[in-house]
Design a protein around this motif. Sequence first.
Motif, mmCIF file in Angstrom:
data_model
loop_
_atom_site.group_PDB
_atom_site.id
_atom_site.type_symbol
_atom_site.label_atom_id
_atom_site.label_comp_id
_atom_site.label_asym_id
_atom_site.label_seq_id
_atom_site.Cartn_x
_atom_site.Cartn_y
_atom_site.Cartn_z
ATOM 1 N N ALA A 1 14.656 5.078 -9.332
ATOM 2 C CA ALA A 1 14.750 4.369 -10.497
ATOM 3 C C ALA A 1 15.289 2.733 -10.189
ATOM 4 C CB ALA A 1 15.664 5.128 -11.452
ATOM 5 N N ARG A 2 16.015 2.692 -8.800
ATOM 6 C CA ARG A 2 16.551 1.277 -8.668
ATOM 7 C C ARG A 2 15.408 0.358 -8.175
ATOM 8 N NH1 ARG A 2 20.699 0.924 -3.751
ATOM 9 N NH2 ARG A 2 18.749 1.869 -2.767
ATOM 10 N N ASN A 3 14.457 0.984 -7.517
ATOM 11 C CA ASN A 3 13.447 0.280 -6.704
ATOM 12 C C ASN A 3 12.015 0.968 -7.087
ATOM 13 O OD1 ASN A 3 14.833 -2.015 -5.025
ATOM 14 N ND2 ASN A 3 15.644 -0.003 -4.370
ATOM 15 N N ASP A 4 11.063 0.210 -6.493
ATOM 16 C CA ASP A 4 9.622 0.869 -6.806
ATOM 17 C C ASP A 4 9.617 2.163 -5.612
ATOM 18 O OD1 ASP A 4 8.677 -0.718 -8.716
ATOM 19 O OD2 ASP A 4 7.638 -1.884 -7.242
ATOM 20 N N LEU B 1 11.945 4.202 -2.441
ATOM 21 C CA LEU B 1 13.298 4.606 -2.107
ATOM 22 C C LEU B 1 14.266 3.765 -1.381
ATOM 23 C CD1 LEU B 1 13.412 8.511 -1.234
ATOM 24 C CD2 LEU B 1 13.075 7.329 -3.414
ATOM 25 N N ALA B 2 13.793 2.675 -0.668
ATOM 26 C CA ALA B 2 14.425 1.905 0.187
ATOM 27 C C ALA B 2 14.329 0.298 -0.135
ATOM 28 C CB ALA B 2 14.173 2.115 1.577
ATOM 29 N N GLY B 3 13.335 0.275 -1.165
ATOM 30 C CA GLY B 3 12.982 -1.196 -1.598
ATOM 31 C C GLY B 3 11.724 -1.369 -2.144
ATOM 32 N N PRO B 4 11.096 -2.415 -2.413
ATOM 33 C CA PRO B 4 10.057 -2.776 -3.031
ATOM 34 C C PRO B 4 8.689 -2.327 -2.242
ATOM 35 C CG PRO B 4 10.636 -4.761 -1.807
ATOM 36 C CD PRO B 4 11.721 -3.913 -1.594
ATOM 37 N N SER B 5 8.762 -1.890 -0.948
ATOM 38 C CA SER B 5 7.481 -1.479 -0.608
ATOM 39 C C SER B 5 7.826 0.064 0.067
ATOM 40 C CB SER B 5 6.879 -2.365 0.532
ATOM 41 O OG SER B 5 7.873 -2.427 1.814
#
Lengths: 230, 230
Positions: free
Chosen positions: A157-160, A162-166
């Motif tokens: 929910a925080r990013n697209d 799990l670890a970031g935008p890609s």
Amino acid sequence: MGLILHHRYFCPHSRFVRLVLAERGLEAELVEERPWERRTDFLRINPEGTTPVLELVDGVAVPGPDGVAGWLDDTDSLPPGRRLMPEAIGHRIEVRRLMRWFHGKFFEEVSGPLVEEKIDKRFIPAEYGGGAPNTTALRAARANIRYHLAYVGWLAARNDWLAGPSMSYADLAAAAHLSVVDYLGEVPWNDDAAARDWYARVKSRPSFRTLLNDRVVGMQPSASYADLDF
Amino acid sequence: MGLILHHRYFCPHSRFVRLVLAERGLEAELVEERPWERRTDFLRINPEGTTPVLELVDGVAVPGPDGVAGWLDDTDSLPPGRRLMPEAIGHRIEVRRLMRWFHGKFFEEVSGPLVEEKIDKRFIPAEYGGGAPNTTALRAARANIRYHLAYVGWLAARNDWLAGPSMSYADLAAAAHLSVVDYLGEVPWNDDAAARDWYARVKSRPSFRTLLNDRVVGMQPSASYADLDF
């Protein structure tokens, strides 16, 4: 000789490597190992005796999900912005942290005990520790999956991704471990919509297709396992 | 704010990070953690709850020996030929394999149980699992150290350093784990001259000095521990 992946179909670390290779368009011949047999030729290429091991050429073998990811980063021909290990330092720290989380903590608390108790023990001879599942271990893993799923949902929910935008190694690690738990019908998907939506996105990638065809002899997958609209 | 290392003095993974930072000339403030207390501020920077964690700036923390090594490689200003992660692909594969070996297998089979049973259990309150050492676990670790030491000797005799022609993360990982076992007097150094000679070389490096001053309250180190000519 091409790549040879020594693996087990329901070893989550092996599944991570299969996903990574498929995402990068690399084909490998699959050789299934039974580590408890301690096959001499397998121990020769990996004295640790664990799966997965990616054999590059005769005598050169890369053990473990971290080893394979590192080797791929060393030899990757994609532009940095399109790799499974992202470019920005902060993003890379988070990818490594989540690889540790899923390959280490999630495996110890959830996917490791569930696969061992419900799958491996059916095939391991009694003298090597096979037999009936340990119900205490199963109960602990079933309690642990709930907070892990909530954590996946919070990250998603925080990013697209799990670890970031890609999409990165972190997503493939999490999905590899969740996929074996899902086969066993042990993921309470209704608990967390964000986690389910993220998993549906990873699961619908072409790299995932081969995993969805895997079957344990004598054990049907859960209804959600191969369903892309679970 | 400078670097802060959340660690335990006799946690071998923490010692690896202290060695790596010292080799690279990086100073960090040391903060000792008792992971069993599950301190809220510690869990906030590392939900995994384990040591070591390297806090870079407020809110950015790198957990685990693999995480710290990866971050250092990302930000290293040394020319590639002088780094702790070497340049040649085959050498890099071997460094990663041996980091897995020592941080994973050696820890599970030797340094983990010895530190837990002989050191940690003295300080952990009974309600969190402290108490008298488990003699079965000690016996197993004492049997395991023998084949691990022979493996170190074999690796050291094959190359100048464990993973190849230059010192790397692999040497610091092996030495970090062996150092806690050595404190406890549990390394049968007379079994293997090649292993002992290699360890004497690592131990005499300036980066090692601070570790040799560490003491467990109420437990003297073995005679060999701080002796550079053991």
